[in-house]
Design a protein around this motif. Structure first.
Motif, PDB file in Angstrom:
ATOM      1  N   ASP A  62       0.813  -1.361  -0.115  1.00  0.00           N
ATOM      2  CA  ASP A  62      -0.012  -0.056   0.009  1.00  0.00           C
ATOM      3  C   ASP A  62       0.736   1.358  -0.028  1.00  0.00           C
ATOM      4  OD1 ASP A  62      -2.444   1.570   0.028  1.00  0.00           O
ATOM      5  OD2 ASP A  62      -2.030   1.607   2.166  1.00  0.00           O
ATOM      6  N   LEU A  63       2.152   1.341   0.697  1.00  0.00           N
ATOM      7  CA  LEU A  63       2.820   2.386   0.848  1.00  0.00           C
ATOM      8  C   LEU A  63       3.749   2.411  -0.243  1.00  0.00           C
ATOM      9  CD1 LEU A  63       3.243   2.354   4.656  1.00  0.00           C
ATOM     10  CD2 LEU A  63       1.832   4.025   3.527  1.00  0.00           C
ATOM     11  N   GLY A  64       4.177   1.608  -0.747  1.00  0.00           N
ATOM     12  CA  GLY A  64       4.985   1.333  -1.901  1.00  0.00           C
ATOM     13  C   GLY A  64       6.436   1.331  -1.312  1.00  0.00           C
TER      14      GLY A  64
ATOM     15  N   ALA B 290      -3.368   6.578  22.682  1.00  0.00           N
ATOM     16  CA  ALA B 290      -4.808   6.758  21.903  1.00  0.00           C
ATOM     17  C   ALA B 290      -4.309   7.432  20.571  1.00  0.00           C
ATOM     18  CB  ALA B 290      -5.811   7.110  22.570  1.00  0.00           C
ATOM     19  N   ALA B 291      -3.838   8.585  20.801  1.00  0.00           N
ATOM     20  CA  ALA B 291      -3.439   9.688  19.689  1.00  0.00           C
ATOM     21  C   ALA B 291      -2.569   8.870  18.719  1.00  0.00           C
ATOM     22  CB  ALA B 291      -2.881  10.927  20.433  1.00  0.00           C
ATOM     23  N   GLY B 292      -1.565   8.212  19.211  1.00  0.00           N
ATOM     24  CA  GLY B 292      -0.565   7.664  18.101  1.00  0.00           C
ATOM     25  C   GLY B 292      -1.548   6.527  17.297  1.00  0.00           C
ATOM     26  N   ILE B 293      -2.364   5.576  17.855  1.00  0.00           N
ATOM     27  CA  ILE B 293      -3.075   4.756  17.253  1.00  0.00           C
ATOM     28  C   ILE B 293      -3.953   5.476  16.099  1.00  0.00           C
ATOM     29  CG2 ILE B 293      -4.856   3.004  17.427  1.00  0.00           C
ATOM     30  CD1 ILE B 293      -3.679   2.321  20.163  1.00  0.00           C
ATOM     31  N   ALA B 294      -4.541   6.579  16.599  1.00  0.00           N
ATOM     32  CA  ALA B 294      -5.618   7.456  15.817  1.00  0.00           C
ATOM     33  C   ALA B 294      -4.572   7.947  14.472  1.00  0.00           C
ATOM     34  CB  ALA B 294      -6.003   8.471  16.488  1.00  0.00           C
ATOM     35  N   LEU B 295      -3.464   8.419  14.575  1.00  0.00           N
ATOM     36  CA  LEU B 295      -2.784   8.835  13.666  1.00  0.00           C
ATOM     37  C   LEU B 295      -2.382   7.936  12.637  1.00  0.00           C
ATOM     38  CD1 LEU B 295      -0.399  11.466  15.435  1.00  0.00           C
ATOM     39  CD2 LEU B 295      -2.372  11.892  14.067  1.00  0.00           C
ATOM     40  N   ARG B 296      -2.078   6.556  12.858  1.00  0.00           N
ATOM     41  CA  ARG B 296      -1.550   5.542  12.079  1.00  0.00           C
ATOM     42  C   ARG B 296      -2.814   5.073  10.969  1.00  0.00           C
ATOM     43  NH1 ARG B 296       1.450   0.917  15.384  1.00  0.00           N
ATOM     44  NH2 ARG B 296      -0.739   0.682  16.076  1.00  0.00           N
ATOM     45  N   ILE B 297      -4.077   5.919  11.289  1.00  0.00           N
ATOM     46  CA  ILE B 297      -5.273   5.578  10.303  1.00  0.00           C
ATOM     47  C   ILE B 297      -4.909   6.622   9.296  1.00  0.00           C
ATOM     48  CG2 ILE B 297      -7.636   5.773   9.929  1.00  0.00           C
ATOM     49  CD1 ILE B 297      -7.964   5.044  12.871  1.00  0.00           C
ATOM     50  N   VAL B 298      -4.341   7.518   9.415  1.00  0.00           N
ATOM     51  CA  VAL B 298      -4.159   8.654   8.249  1.00  0.00           C
ATOM     52  C   VAL B 298      -3.287   7.666   7.004  1.00  0.00           C
ATOM     53  CG1 VAL B 298      -3.275  10.959   7.689  1.00  0.00           C
ATOM     54  CG2 VAL B 298      -4.390  10.448   9.781  1.00  0.00           C
ATOM     55  N   ASP B 299      -3.790   8.150   5.777  1.00  0.00           N
ATOM     56  CA  ASP B 299      -3.242   7.719   4.716  1.00  0.00           C
ATOM     57  C   ASP B 299      -2.049   8.455   4.163  1.00  0.00           C
ATOM     58  OD1 ASP B 299      -2.623   6.217   2.437  1.00  0.00           O
ATOM     59  OD2 ASP B 299      -4.209   6.649   1.066  1.00  0.00           O
TER      60      ASP B 299
ATOM     61  N   VAL C 150       2.737  10.655   8.442  1.00  0.00           N
ATOM     62  CA  VAL C 150       1.871  10.660   9.395  1.00  0.00           C
ATOM     63  C   VAL C 150       1.740   9.447  10.341  1.00  0.00           C
ATOM     64  CG1 VAL C 150      -0.365  11.104  10.322  1.00  0.00           C
ATOM     65  CG2 VAL C 150       0.477  12.646   8.491  1.00  0.00           C
ATOM     66  N   ILE C 151       1.844   8.021   9.466  1.00  0.00           N
ATOM     67  CA  ILE C 151       1.989   6.871  10.090  1.00  0.00           C
ATOM     68  C   ILE C 151       3.167   6.677  10.888  1.00  0.00           C
ATOM     69  CG2 ILE C 151       1.883   4.508   9.400  1.00  0.00           C
ATOM     70  CD1 ILE C 151       0.007   5.021   7.341  1.00  0.00           C
ATOM     71  N   LEU C 152       4.209   6.973  10.576  1.00  0.00           N
ATOM     72  CA  LEU C 152       5.535   6.911  11.175  1.00  0.00           C
ATOM     73  C   LEU C 152       5.604   7.725  12.436  1.00  0.00           C
ATOM     74  CD1 LEU C 152       8.221   6.636   8.431  1.00  0.00           C
ATOM     75  CD2 LEU C 152       7.239   4.738   9.760  1.00  0.00           C
TER      76      LEU C 152
ATOM     77  N   ARG D 119      -4.840  -0.069   7.770  1.00  0.00           N
ATOM     78  CA  ARG D 119      -4.752   1.096   8.608  1.00  0.00           C
ATOM     79  C   ARG D 119      -5.784   1.108   9.675  1.00  0.00           C
ATOM     80  NH1 ARG D 119      -5.790   5.123   6.012  1.00  0.00           N
ATOM     81  NH2 ARG D 119      -6.103   4.168   3.994  1.00  0.00           N
ATOM     82  N   TRP D 120      -6.920   1.135   9.427  1.00  0.00           N
ATOM     83  CA  TRP D 120      -8.278   0.844  10.068  1.00  0.00           C
ATOM     84  C   TRP D 120      -8.118  -0.159  11.040  1.00  0.00           C
ATOM     85  CZ3 TRP D 120     -11.546   4.831  11.429  1.00  0.00           C
ATOM     86  CH2 TRP D 120     -11.513   5.888  10.764  1.00  0.00           C
ATOM     87  N   THR D 121      -7.938  -1.268  10.520  1.00  0.00           N
ATOM     88  CA  THR D 121      -7.912  -2.278  11.457  1.00  0.00           C
ATOM     89  C   THR D 121      -6.866  -2.105  12.338  1.00  0.00           C
ATOM     90  OG1 THR D 121      -8.224  -4.103   9.419  1.00  0.00           O
ATOM     91  CG2 THR D 121      -7.121  -5.091  11.333  1.00  0.00           C
ATOM     92  N   LEU D 122      -5.748  -1.821  12.316  1.00  0.00           N
ATOM     93  CA  LEU D 122      -4.894  -1.224  13.346  1.00  0.00           C
ATOM     94  C   LEU D 122      -5.543  -0.418  14.368  1.00  0.00           C
ATOM     95  CD1 LEU D 122      -1.283  -1.186  11.771  1.00  0.00           C
ATOM     96  CD2 LEU D 122      -2.073  -3.048  13.155  1.00  0.00           C
ATOM     97  N   GLY D 123      -6.197   0.445  13.775  1.00  0.00           N
ATOM     98  CA  GLY D 123      -6.859   1.506  14.794  1.00  0.00           C
ATOM     99  C   GLY D 123      -7.990   0.923  15.558  1.00  0.00           C
TER     100      GLY D 123
END
Length: 406
Positions: free
Chosen positions: A47-49, A94-103, A107-109, A172-176
């Motif tokens: 997904d991220l290439g 909680a904030a870190g988990i939420a940020l990993r949803i962003v495509d 931001v994921i890192l 990403r949403w699964t990890l969220g």
């Protein structure tokens, strides 16, 4: 007849049970946000290439944060109190988990850094909480929370792919979804933050203790054992599903095989502290459990497609035993709560910084050699210093004194 004593005893037991539940619920948050990435790492890479090495950062970056940021936990605990510090850590998690949803890779890192920061605080604080609140049940509570740590990782490995299929979410949403557990834990810990418990140790004394630990051979043995066994855990947790997928297994089967190691580890992480507490020295136990790593890795090299469950059982025995022993040795080699806090920060700070090399290094070696034989041979070689450091750390001594606890 005095009825107040039984009532007080019942209240104390209830308070102790609630404190234990809070500690275990906190521990349940400290592995799934990291281990849950492993079954989805191929999806993330596509997904991220990015390359395998960069994809490994999704696991290794939080572990690096475990190490680099662990030393700040005792200092913040002295300023804010353990309870308020842990509530803050849960909010950051909680904030870190939420940020990993962003495509967005950046931001994921960034979210991964926040996840690692929060878990670093929890990692360091748990041994201190156990030493402070359960001084006469150190072995039992260490076994309980290390079991939850291992079980959380096993659960994440087992349910991540089936959960994704059931919900139809992307990786990403699964990890969220793990953020829901963090929010439930916050509901338990926020009321506890009203009671601000601040260690009474003077700042100058704490600084002198930190300097002393950096010169203490036993403290370094505890630290390097913690780091090397953690490197083994995170490297294999990150890439074992991919090893099995490359050997012809489906992603779901690969995740279940990784979870088998976690389930076996669950049993040994729960029981090993009680076994270890009955011995004056834990050196023989460390040496014995490290042998299981060698056998499991050898099986993955020689026959990854056959008797796969056996290799995971062997790896699980080593993983569960070593994480429990690593955490227990922090408390056993410390004469009091203050030493536990500082030794925990050192062992997990330096140790997890070392461990962060595992997922990235294993992925990079795979890219370099286009196979898994060389990376797994390197893991076998690293078992030797793991065992040697554990044997030294298992000696019946206290840090900064050289004296026997007995």
């Amino acid at each position: 007849m005095d009825v107040s004593a039984p009532a007080a005893s019942t209240t104390a037991r209830r308070g102790g049970a609630l404190a234990a539940f809070a500690v275990l619920l906190l521990a349940a948050n400290l592995r799934p946000p990291v281990v849950g990435v492993a079954p989805l790492v191929d999806q993330a890479r596509e997904d991220l290439g990015v390359s395998s090495g960069v994809a490994g950062l999704l696991t290794s970056l939080p572990v690096l944060c475990f190490g680099l940021l662990a030393p700040i936990a005792p200092r913040l605990a002295r300023r804010w109190g353990l309870e308020r510090l842990l509530v803050t850590a849960l909010v950051v998690l909680a904030a870190g988990i939420a940020l990993r949803i962003v495509d967005s890779l950046a931001v994921i890192l960034g979210g991964s850094v926040l996840v690692g920061t929060a878990i670093a605080v929890g990692n360091v604080s748990l041994p201190t909480l156990v030493k402070r609140d359960f001084p006469h049940r150190t072995g039992a509570m260490t076994g309980a929370y290390s079991m939850v740590l291992t079980g959380g990782g096993a659960l994440a490995a087992a349910v991540t792919v089936p959960l994704q299929r059931a919900t139809g979410l992307d990786w990403r949403w699964t990890l969220g979804l793990w953020g829901l557990l963090t929010l439930a834990t916050l509901a338990v810990w926020v009321p506890r933050a009203r009671h601000r418990t601040v260690p009474s140790q003077p700042v100058g004394e704490a600084a002198a203790m930190r300097r002393g630990l950096l010169r203490d051979p036993l403290a370094w043995q505890v630290t390097l054992f913690m780091g090397l066994q953690s490197l083994q855990f995170y490297a294999t947790s990150a890439w074992i599903p991919t090893i099995y997928v490359d050997a012809g297994r489906s992603p779901a089967e690969a995740g279940l095989l990784l979870s088998l190691a976690g389930i076996v580890g669950l049993v040994f992480s729960a029981t090993m502290p009680s076994v270890a507490m009955r011995r004056r020295s834990q050196s023989v136990l460390v040496a014995s459990t490290c042998v299981f790593y060698v056998a499991g890795y050898a099986g993955l090299i020689l026959a990854p497609g056959s008797v796969s469950a056996l290799w995971m059982v062997l790896v699980g025995v080593a993983q569960g035993s070593n994480i429990a022993l690593g955490l227990l040795l922090i408390t056993l080699r410390s004469p009091d709560t203050a030493h536990t806090s500082e030794l925990s920060a050192m062992a997990q700070g330096i140790g997890y910084t070392l461990a962060a090399l595992g997922p990235f290094g294993l992925g990079a070696l795979h890219d370099l050699t286009d196979g898994w034989t060389v990376p797994l041979v390197v893991m076998i070689v690293l078992v030797v210093p793991t065992a040697l450091m554990g044997i030294g750390a298992g000696r019946d001594r206290h840090v900064l004194s050289g004296s026997s606890p007995g």
